[in-house]
Design an enzyme around this catalytic site. Structure first.
Site, PDB file in Angstrom:
ATOM      1  N   CYS A   2       0.762  -1.177   0.007  1.00  0.00           N
ATOM      2  CA  CYS A   2      -0.043   0.249  -0.032  1.00  0.00           C
ATOM      3  C   CYS A   2       0.681   1.265  -0.033  1.00  0.00           C
ATOM      4  O   CYS A   2       1.981   1.262   0.294  1.00  0.00           O
ATOM      5  CB  CYS A   2      -1.011   0.080   1.236  1.00  0.00           C
ATOM      6  SG  CYS A   2      -2.277   1.339   1.065  1.00  0.00           S
ATOM      7  N   ASP A 123      -6.314  -3.721  11.637  1.00  0.00           N
ATOM      8  CA  ASP A 123      -5.440  -2.646  11.810  1.00  0.00           C
ATOM      9  C   ASP A 123      -4.803  -2.426  13.213  1.00  0.00           C
ATOM     10  O   ASP A 123      -5.923  -2.250  14.035  1.00  0.00           O
ATOM     11  CB  ASP A 123      -5.476  -1.484  10.876  1.00  0.00           C
ATOM     12  CG  ASP A 123      -4.054  -0.773  10.520  1.00  0.00           C
ATOM     13  OD1 ASP A 123      -3.095  -1.224  10.794  1.00  0.00           O
ATOM     14  OD2 ASP A 123      -4.091   0.031   9.613  1.00  0.00           O
TER      15      ASP A 123
END
Length: 196
Positions: A2, A123
């Protein structure tokens, strides 16, 4: 992988062929890319790799425009988007939706478990580079993306222990704030080694 923002990043992933890469459209992120920049990078991206658009409390019209123009293949929601937001988003685009959850306690894990998004991402926080207490994931039954503090050194252990659907990395493959092709290659090698 990412937070890609440069042509060199695209060259690196094209050589490695991860399943997904991410473009960050949140303007406050140091990994932010404009719509135009993302469109240019997507054109350079190997067609076997899917581009995820990462958004934080963004306008649905903006996300739908990027989807319609083929800039992104999946949508990742990282803000305070709720079930009503996801429902409205689905009325504008058929792209799969990944909803991110910061897991600090069991209630966050339960919330994630009940999300109507196509996928969930678990996360530690927003680009903190820290892992979280993986014991909190013991009751998660649905497939998930694991994020937060992953790097070439710990990804194999994370996959072995948790068996996530996918892993998400950003700061763990960077040196001095830029994607590092050597770390990217090591991450993929260690991840692939464990998943065989």
């Amino acid at each position: 992988m990412c937070g890609l923002s440069r042509s060199e990043d695209i060259e690196a992933v094209n050589a490695l062929l991860p399943d997904y890469i991410g473009f960050v459209f949140w303007e406050k992120s140091r990994r932010f890319v404009s719509d135009e920049k993302a469109a240019g990078l997507k054109k350079q991206l190997d067609g076997r790799i899917q581009a995820v658009g990462v958004f934080l409390d963004d306008a649905i019209d903006h996300i739908a425009d990027l989807a319609e123009n083929g800039v992104i293949d999946l949508i990742q929601l990282h803000g305070h988007e709720d079930e009503d937001y996801i429902k409205l988003l689905r009325q504008r685009t058929k792209l799969p939706v990944i909803q991110a959850f910061v897991v600090k306690d069991e209630s966050a894990a339960k919330l994630a478990e009940n999300s109507t998004a196509d996928y969930i991402l678990l996360d530690a926080g927003y680009g903190t580079g820290q892992t979280f207490d993986w014991e909190l994931l013991s009751d998660i039954k649905r497939p998930y993306f694991l994020a937060g503090g992953l790097d070439p050194d710990n990804v194999a252990g994370a996959i072995s222990r948790l068996k996530p659907f996918a892993v998400d990395v950003s700061s763990g493959i960077e040196t001095d704030g830029q994607k590092d092709p050597v770390k990217m290659k090591a991450f993929m090698a260690n991840m692939t080694k464990e998943s065989k």
